[in-house]
Structures are given as structure tokens and as C-alpha cells.
Motif scaffolding. Structure first.
Motif, short mmCIF file in Angstrom:
data_model
loop_
_atom_site.label_atom_id
_atom_site.label_comp_id
_atom_site.label_asym_id
_atom_site.label_seq_id
_atom_site.Cartn_x
_atom_site.Cartn_y
_atom_site.Cartn_z
N VAL B 17 0.82 -1.21 0.00
CA VAL B 17 0.00 0.00 0.00
C VAL B 17 0.85 1.26 0.00
O VAL B 17 0.38 2.32 -0.41
CB VAL B 17 -1.01 0.03 1.16
CG1 VAL B 17 -2.10 -1.01 0.96
CG2 VAL B 17 -0.34 -0.19 2.50
N LEU B 18 2.09 1.16 0.47
CA LEU B 18 3.02 2.29 0.36
C LEU B 18 4.31 1.77 -0.25
O LEU B 18 4.90 0.83 0.26
CB LEU B 18 3.34 2.90 1.72
CG LEU B 18 2.33 3.83 2.39
CD1 LEU B 18 2.99 4.49 3.59
CD2 LEU B 18 1.79 4.88 1.44
N GLU B 27 8.88 23.38 10.15
CA GLU B 27 7.98 23.80 11.22
C GLU B 27 7.07 24.92 10.73
O GLU B 27 7.50 25.82 10.03
CB GLU B 27 8.81 24.29 12.41
CG GLU B 27 8.01 24.29 13.68
CD GLU B 27 8.87 24.33 14.93
OE1 GLU B 27 10.11 24.22 14.81
OE2 GLU B 27 8.28 24.47 16.01
N GLY B 28 5.78 24.81 11.08
CA GLY B 28 4.82 25.84 10.72
C GLY B 28 4.25 25.71 9.32
O GLY B 28 3.48 26.56 8.89
N SER B 29 4.62 24.65 8.61
CA SER B 29 4.11 24.50 7.24
C SER B 29 2.88 23.61 7.21
O SER B 29 2.56 22.91 8.17
CB SER B 29 5.19 23.92 6.34
OG SER B 29 5.45 22.58 6.69
N VAL B 30 2.17 23.65 6.10
CA VAL B 30 0.97 22.84 5.93
C VAL B 30 1.12 22.02 4.65
O VAL B 30 1.29 22.59 3.57
CB VAL B 30 -0.30 23.71 5.81
CG1 VAL B 30 -1.54 22.83 5.73
CG2 VAL B 30 -0.39 24.67 6.99
N LEU B 31 1.07 20.72 4.80
CA LEU B 31 1.22 19.84 3.65
C LEU B 31 -0.07 19.06 3.45
O LEU B 31 -0.64 18.54 4.41
CB LEU B 31 2.37 18.86 3.87
CG LEU B 31 2.59 17.85 2.75
CD1 LEU B 31 3.45 18.47 1.64
CD2 LEU B 31 3.24 16.57 3.25
N ALA B 32 -0.54 18.99 2.20
CA ALA B 32 -1.71 18.17 1.90
C ALA B 32 -1.28 16.94 1.14
O ALA B 32 -0.55 17.04 0.15
CB ALA B 32 -2.72 18.98 1.09
N LEU B 33 -1.74 15.77 1.62
CA LEU B 33 -1.57 14.55 0.85
C LEU B 33 -2.86 14.37 0.07
O LEU B 33 -3.92 14.17 0.66
CB LEU B 33 -1.40 13.34 1.78
CG LEU B 33 -0.08 13.14 2.48
CD1 LEU B 33 -0.15 11.90 3.36
CD2 LEU B 33 1.05 13.00 1.47
N ALA B 39 -4.98 5.36 -2.16
CA ALA B 39 -3.70 5.89 -2.63
C ALA B 39 -2.61 5.70 -1.57
O ALA B 39 -1.42 5.71 -1.89
CB ALA B 39 -3.83 7.36 -2.98
N GLY B 40 -3.02 5.52 -0.30
CA GLY B 40 -2.03 5.35 0.77
C GLY B 40 -1.97 6.54 1.72
O GLY B 40 -1.09 6.60 2.57
N LYS B 41 -2.94 7.45 1.60
CA LYS B 41 -2.94 8.64 2.45
C LYS B 41 -3.09 8.28 3.93
O LYS B 41 -2.30 8.70 4.77
CB LYS B 41 -4.10 9.59 2.07
CG LYS B 41 -4.15 9.99 0.61
CD LYS B 41 -5.22 11.05 0.36
CE LYS B 41 -6.64 10.62 0.68
NZ LYS B 41 -7.23 9.66 -0.25
N VAL B 204 1.26 17.07 -1.98
CA VAL B 204 1.92 15.85 -2.46
C VAL B 204 0.82 14.96 -3.01
O VAL B 204 -0.15 14.66 -2.31
CB VAL B 204 2.68 15.15 -1.32
CG1 VAL B 204 3.04 13.72 -1.71
CG2 VAL B 204 3.94 15.93 -0.97
N LEU B 205 0.96 14.61 -4.27
CA LEU B 205 -0.07 13.82 -4.92
C LEU B 205 0.32 12.35 -4.83
O LEU B 205 1.40 11.96 -5.25
CB LEU B 205 -0.15 14.26 -6.38
CG LEU B 205 -1.42 14.01 -7.12
CD1 LEU B 205 -2.57 14.72 -6.45
CD2 LEU B 205 -1.27 14.54 -8.55
N LEU B 206 -0.57 11.54 -4.23
CA LEU B 206 -0.29 10.12 -4.04
C LEU B 206 -1.16 9.29 -4.98
O LEU B 206 -2.33 9.60 -5.16
CB LEU B 206 -0.63 9.69 -2.62
CG LEU B 206 0.38 9.88 -1.49
CD1 LEU B 206 -0.17 9.23 -0.23
CD2 LEU B 206 1.70 9.27 -1.85
#
Lengths: 257, 301
Positions: B17-18, B27-33, B39-41, B204-206
Motif C-alpha cells: 500500500v506504500l 515547522e509551521g508549514s501545511v502539507l496536503a496529501l 492511494a495510501g494517504k 503531495v499527490l499520491l
């Protein structure tokens, strides 16, 4: 306070007990059924079947200990549903991602089960008095009977908690209450094992419920206890040790990372 | 990097699956999967929040290893899972106070924090009601509030708005936006490009357990070509008149053309003027922003 001291573990357990007791108290349906069901069964046996069953005593005096076991067994079994609900909802993930010993969630449910059963058993005993139950027990006898029932409830609740951990849904966890309603029929709870077919007699004479029923009956109504009390105690302690070990092992497996 | 993952792999039986995920969040950043179901999110989030172990690779949160130092990791993170982890038969206030006690804030500390969070998430009026009477949006907000009790440094949000109606979704976005402004590091998963676009610095596109793209929302959209305008005409001759004047266009259906656009009214005006000057008017006009589907088709094809 560090999250890993003994004090922290005790505090977390207290928090989870508080939670489970509150949830149990608000689940009015379950509390209601766990009181009403045994009372109806008792009425059924005393007023309908009882006349046809010869036990050599007033039938109500014979049947009440069995009804008390049925009450506690059924009540303890509902613990499996509460645990299964937590294990299959997001709650267990939330608790496991906190810096606590998440096993406390099971301890909470077991404690709530004991509290709930203490209430339902007391009410069923009161109902039995109203139906004509006349025990001739001393305070010491009562203490012994209550102590044994309590041990039985704690052991069964841990067993139920363990099964709740592996149940894939609340519905499948609920089948345990069915077994707990059914098992007392294959014991000396309602009829004397001597009246059963010969192949069934050894089973019903030696299953743990029979020993506990005989012991409680002995304490409350003065029939000779014999070695039932010793066997009952041994069964309950054994079941408790086994159940706690089973529950923690299943919990570890289910939450293995 | 407050969150760092290297070559994470996870298999269930023969199913991988991954297949090697690398992530790094300052630090302080925002990441979207971002990715579809499967997809493995969620697996990624569960590894980073210590609920499961990876089969290979490693990850650290605030310098703590998620496998060997799980207890320390749990002290700095919080997880808001896909299904609201709230007790239906406790009130909103009791749910929050329970977490406060588990986090050992002390009675007064837990009460104070509970009050702050109820206020912050607009639940003060409903605090004495059992959660089973709450709407889906209120439940999610309570769920998020419960994960903020101990002021975590890193927050994992697994599909925070899936299944919510548009109004509740935008309230949730505001609540998350506030955390972002406070400088909390957030890793969220979503199936919606719009959500990733609105909340995250980086996406990040999974797909099938692999990272297929990584960049800002704008960079990803540029890769699929931005917005388009679709024009529907009444007949073939009309279509021919349009293609004469528009030049390079895509034919996307019978009597349907698709033209690149910057999405502004000025451009649309210009387009329609051009067509009218050449003696044709489209029957219908519609604007299309790139969807997750478009991004996916473009990047996984």
C-alpha cells in the motif's frame, strides 16, 4: 506528572472508569433490559414452570441464585459490546495516539460493568423478595454470596472485554450475551441435573455456573454447600486470571503496530 | 524539518500500500496529501502518528523516531481521524474535559482549556448537550477541538471534511485556517484539490502508494494547463466559423470546443467578441477549473 509514572497510569484509569460509568448510566436501554429481562424470567419460572418442577423446596428459593447468575452473566456480556464499539470506531485511534496507556479503556469498561451489575443485581434481589423469596442467611452468608457474585462478574466482564477487543462489530459482540443467557439452562440453576438425560448430567454437574449457583444457594438458603464454594472460588479466580491475560494479549495483538 | 519520512513502505500480505514515500515538513508549514481512495494517504498518517509500523523506511517527528520513540512522538502530535472520535453519550464539554484529564492538565487547567476550545470552535452554546444531538459539522469541530487540548506541535488531519455539507466544510476550513495562522505544523489528507489548494502550502499527490507529484497548488495546476472555457454550438457550420477565428482548440464533444483561459471576465468577453465579429454566437458557455480528476489524468497517464 510524567505520562509514564504509576500515578499517571492510575489517573488515566480513573478517567476512563469515569467515562465508562457515565456512558453506561446514560445507556438507559441496556440498564433497563438487564434488569427487566431477569425479573421476567424469574416471574416465568416462579409462576409458570415452577409448579411443575419439584426441587424439594419452595421453587422460588431454589431458582433465585440461578436468576442472579443469569442477571450478572447477561450484564457482564454487554461489556463486549461497549468495548467493540470503541475498538471499531475512531475512539481507539484517538486514545492510542495520546501519550497514555490506552489499555485503561478496557479497565474502564470492566469497572462500569461491575457498577451496572451491582445495581441490576440489587434490584433483582428486591424483586425476588416481592415474589416471595425468603432466604435464611446471616450477614456473613450474604457477604460470602455477594463476594462470590462480584468475583464472577469481574471475571466474566474481563472475558467479555477480551472478546469485545476481537469482535469486528458491535453486533457480533452481542452474541456473547446470548450465550450467557443460554448457559445457565445447562446447570443446576433451574432444574436439578439429576432430572437431565444421563449424557448431559456430567456437563451440567461440573460446569462453573453450577458450582457458583450451588454455592450462592447454599449461602442464602442454607442448603449444604459441600465443596461447591471451594470449586466456585477456584473457577472464578481461574477465569479471572485467564480472562485478564486473554484480554491483554488480544488487545496487544489487535493494536500491534 | 519537524516531520521527516524516508522511503516508507507498508504491505498487508502481498498487497503493497506504500511503495517508498519521502516527506519533509518545515515547522509551521501545511502539507496536503492528495489522492483517491486507496492511494495510501491514511496509511501514511497512521505510520506518522505511531498507530502502525512501516515495513521499511523511517520517520521522525520533532526528532523522535515514530517506531522506537512512539511515546515521545505521541506527546507532541495529535490525530484527527477520518471518523469523528467523540462519545455520542457525553456532552461536548465532557468529551473535552476527558481529554484534558488524560493529558494531566489538572482540574482547573482542563476546565480552562475546555472553555477556550468550546469558544474557539463555536460550541459554547451546545456544550451541555450530548454529542448525539450535534450536526455532522459540529461533531467534526468537536473532534478537532479534542485533538488540540494539549496544544500539539504537529497535527494530523485525515480527510477533515469528507462527508460534510458545503457550509460545514467552510466552517471547518476557517477553523483549520486559524491553526495555520497560529503557526501549527499540519499534515492533512484530502480527496479535494480545492481543499488542498485552500489550506496547504504544498501538495503531495499520491497514487497507488507512490508520490506522483509534489509542489505548490499553482505548480500542479499549471501542469494540467489551468482553466478552460467550453463552448457549445448549434451546428457544424457554426463550429467551423469558430475554429477559423480561434485557431488551436480542442474538440471535446459533438459541437463542443474547449479553449484555454485565465478564468477572467475580460478574457471571456474578448472570446465572445471575437466569435461575434466572425458571425457566430455559442449556444452555451461554461468555465472549467482543473479538478483532481484532470490533475490525475494528466499526471498518472
Amino acid at each position: 506528572m510524567s505520562h509514564h509514572s504509576v500515578a499517571a497510569a492510575l489517573s488515566d484509569t480513573a478517567t476512563m472508569i469515569d467515562r465508562s460509568v457515565r456512558l453506561a448510566r446514560r445507556n438507559v436501554d441496556t440498564v433497563f433490559v438487564s434488569i427487566l429481562l431477569p425479573v421476567l424470567m424469574m416471574a416465568l419460572f416462579v409462576y409458570v414452570f415452577g409448579g411443575a418442577i419439584n426441587t424439594g423446596t419452595a421453587y422460588i428459593n431454589y431458582v433465585v441464585p440461578g436468576i442472579l447468575l443469569l442477571t450478572t452473566g447477561y450484564g457482564a456480556a454487554t461489556t463486549a459490546m461497549a468495548v467493540a464499539d470503541d475498538m471499531n470506531s475512531g475512539m481507539i485511534d484517538r486514545l492510542r495516539s495520546l501519550p497514555i496507556r490506552s489499555f485503561a479503556v478496557l479497565t474502564g469498561h470492566v469497572a462500569a460493568s461491575v457498577a451496572r451489575n451491582a445495581l441490576s443485581t440489587t434490584l433483582v434481589i428486591l424483586a425476588s423478595f416481592a415474589m416471595g423469596f425468603r432466604p435464611n442467611a446471616t450477614a456473613g452468608d450474604w457477604l460470602a454470596a455477594i463476594g462470590l457474585l462480584l468475583l464472577y462478574v469481574v471475571a466474566l466482564s474481563w472475558l467479555a472485554a477480551g472478546l469485545g477487543v476481537v469482535a469486528r462489530s458491535v453486533e457480533s459482540a452481542s452474541t456473547l450475551s446470548f450465550f450467557m443467557l443460554f448457559l445457565p439452562y445447562l446447570s443446576s440453576a433451574f432444574v436439578q441435573p439429576g432430572t437431565m438425560p444421563s449424557w448431559l448430567q456430567p456437563i451440567s454437574a461440573h460446569q462453573p455456573i453450577t458450582y457458583v449457583v450451588e454455592a450462592v444457594r447454599g449461602f442464602l438458603t442454607g442448603v449444604p454447600v459441600g465443596n461447591s464454594a471451594t470449586f466456585a472460588l477456584a473457577w472464578c479466580v481461574g477465569l479471572l486470571v485467564f480472562s485478564v491475560a486473554l484480554a491483554s494479549s488480544l488487545y496487544r495483538q489487535r493494536t500491534r503496530r | 524539518m519537524i516531520v521527516e519520512a524516508t522511503a516508507l513502505r507498508k504491505s498487508y500480505g502481498a498487497t503493497e500500500v506504500l511503495s517508498g514515500i519521502d516527506l519533509a515538513l518545515p515547522e509551521g508549514s501545511v502539507l496536503a496529501l492528495l489522492g483517491p481512495n486507496g492511494a495510501g494517504k491514511t496509511t501514511t498518517v497512521r505510520i506518522l502518528s505511531t498507530l502502525i509500523r512501516p515495513n521499511a523506511g523511517s520517520a521522525t517527528i520533532a526528532g523522535y523516531d515514530v517506531v522506537r520513540q512512539a511515546a515521545q512522538v505521541r506527546g507532541v502530535i495529535s490525530l484527527t481521524g477520518q471518523y469523528a472520535a467523540v462519545d455520542e453519550n457525553q456532552t461536548g464539554r465532557e468529551n473535552l474535559a476527558m481529554v484534558g484529564r488524560l493529558m494531566h492538565l489538572g482540574r482547573r487547567g482542563a476546565d480552562r482549556r475546555t472553555g477556550e476550545l468550546l469558544e474557539q470552535f463555536g460550541l459554547t452554546d451546545a456544550m451541555h448537550r450530548r454529542v448525539k444531538t450535534y450536526s455532522g459539522g459540529m461533531r467534526r469541530r468537536l473532534d478537532l477541538a479534542m485533538s488540540l487540548v494539549a496544544r500539539p506541535q504537529v497535527i494530523f488531519l485525515d480527510e477533515p471534511t469528507t462527508g460534510l455539507d458545503p457550509a460545514s466544510r467552510s466552517t471547518m476550513w476557517e477553523a483549520i485556517g486559524e491553526l495555520v495562522r497560529d503557526g501549527t505544523t499540519i499534515l492533512l489528507t484530502t480527496q479535494y484539490l480545492e481543499e488542498a489548494d485552500r489550506l496547504a502550502d504544498r501538495i503531495v499527490l499520491l497514487d497507488h502508494g507512490r508520490i506522483v507529484a509534489d509542489g505548490t497548488a499553482d505548480a500542479l495546476k499549471a501542469q494540467v494547463g489551468g482553466e478552460r472555457v467550453e463552448l457549445q454550438f448549434a451546428s457544424e457550420p457554426e463550429v467551423r466559423k469558430a475554429t477559423d477565428v480561434l485557431g488551436a482548440v480542442a474538440v471535446v464533444g459533438p459541437l463542443r470546443l474547449s479553449v484555454p483561459s485565465d478564468g477572467t471576465a475580460v478574457h471571456l468577453h474578448h472570446l465572445l467578441d471575437l466569435l461575434r465579429d466572425n458571425g457566430t454566437v455559442p449556444e452555451r458557455v461554461s468555465a472549467h477549473r482543473p479538478t483532481l480528476d484532470d490533475v490525475f489524468l494528466a499526471l498518472t497517464a
